[in-house]
Design an enzyme around this catalytic site. Structure first.
Site, PDB file in Angstrom:
ATOM      1  N   ALA A 130       3.732  62.423  58.757  1.00 46.46           N
ATOM      2  CA  ALA A 130       4.990  63.157  58.678  1.00 46.46           C
ATOM      3  C   ALA A 130       4.811  64.434  57.873  1.00 46.46           C
ATOM      4  O   ALA A 130       4.280  64.418  56.760  1.00 46.46           O
ATOM      5  CB  ALA A 130       6.066  62.285  58.034  1.00 46.46           C
ATOM      6  N   CYS A 131       5.275  65.537  58.420  1.00 47.37           N
ATOM      7  CA  CYS A 131       5.118  66.835  57.779  1.00 47.37           C
ATOM      8  C   CYS A 131       5.684  66.857  56.366  1.00 47.37           C
ATOM      9  O   CYS A 131       5.042  67.338  55.436  1.00 47.37           O
ATOM     10  CB  CYS A 131       5.798  67.901  58.648  1.00 47.37           C
ATOM     11  SG  CYS A 131       5.913  69.533  57.884  1.00 47.37           S
ATOM     12  N   PHE A 132       6.902  66.328  56.181  1.00 53.51           N
ATOM     13  CA  PHE A 132       7.563  66.478  54.892  1.00 53.51           C
ATOM     14  C   PHE A 132       7.121  65.457  53.851  1.00 53.51           C
ATOM     15  O   PHE A 132       7.602  65.476  52.729  1.00 53.51           O
ATOM     16  CB  PHE A 132       9.082  66.451  55.089  1.00 53.51           C
ATOM     17  CG  PHE A 132       9.618  67.778  55.550  1.00 53.51           C
ATOM     18  CD1 PHE A 132       9.997  68.746  54.649  1.00 53.51           C
ATOM     19  CD2 PHE A 132       9.693  68.069  56.900  1.00 53.51           C
ATOM     20  CE1 PHE A 132      10.458  69.981  55.065  1.00 53.51           C
ATOM     21  CE2 PHE A 132      10.152  69.298  57.348  1.00 53.51           C
ATOM     22  CZ  PHE A 132      10.536  70.261  56.426  1.00 53.51           C
TER      23      PHE A 132
END
Length: 222
Positions: A130-132
């Site tokens: 996940a990017c965040f």
């Protein structure tokens, strides 16, 4: 000051959003900043990620850029496109990422949100799809939380950067969208000229949506 075209687009499907972004890259003649929305709470996957990462209950689309999975249920999204001859193309990927994120930082500040650029030594060694969940160098963070990330792709036409901003309070998203272009331009000494898609961009986007981003072959290619 450099003149840019500004595109403000309301909610559209995941396939349409990604098709417009790539069409802007394929037809690029001038710098473009696009701020847009999603008509469903979709998820986007990085170009190299497996489709198995997408939640089964959510619509998803594969981006043309790399990076991690992004949940678009509550974020603010923007796209930046540069032609090959643009001076920023002389910057390395990390340098251009840092430079562009200074403009995003100014947009956050215009909404009363203070943020910091993640220093290389402070980037977390987090294994996540996940990017965040994993700040990388020059992402924007506040109180240890990642607020903004992006991914780039460079081609013979130019540069495409797709960015996402996730505020702790999504009620502030509308204010951020409204302030984004002016604050971004002021910080980076740009002139924004509101416009629309060209006929060539529109036609290319229609083809890309139909033949790529709305297809299982593309979205489940990995």
């Amino acid at each position: 000051m450099t003149s840019w075209r500004l595109l403000i687009h309301g909610p559209a499907s995941p396939a349409r959003n990604m098709a417009v972004d790539e069409a802007l890259l394929r037809e690029v003649r001038e710098p473009v900043l696009r701020i847009y929305e999603w008509n469903v709470p979709a998820v986007s996957l990085g170009y190299f990620q497996t489709a198995a990462l997408a939640p089964e209950e959510r619509p998803f689309v594969r981006r043309y850029t790399g990076g991690g999975l992004v949940d678009h249920a509550r974020d603010v999204t923007y796209t930046l496109v540069l032609p090959r001859a643009h001076p920023w193309m002389e910057l390395s990927a990390p340098e251009s990422y840092r430079h562009i994120h200074r403009g995003v930082q100014a947009a956050l500040a215009a909404c009363g949100i203070a943020s910091d650029l993640t220093a290389e030594e402070n980037a977390r060694a987090v294994e996540s799809d996940a990017c965040f969940a994993k700040p990388v160098p020059f992402d924007l963070v506040a109180a240890g939380r990642k607020l903004s990330g992006a991914a780039q792709r460079r081609t013979r036409e130019g540069l495409l950067q797709q960015g996402s901003i996730l505020l702790p309070d999504p009620a502030r998203n509308a204010a951020l969208r409204a302030a984004f272009a002016a604050a971004f331009a002021a910080r980076l000494e740009l002139v924004m000229n509101p416009g629309g898609l060209t006929s060539a961009e529109s036609a290319r986007a229609v083809d890309l949506e139909r033949d790529r981003y709305a297809t299982e072959a593309w979205n489940r290619s990995r």
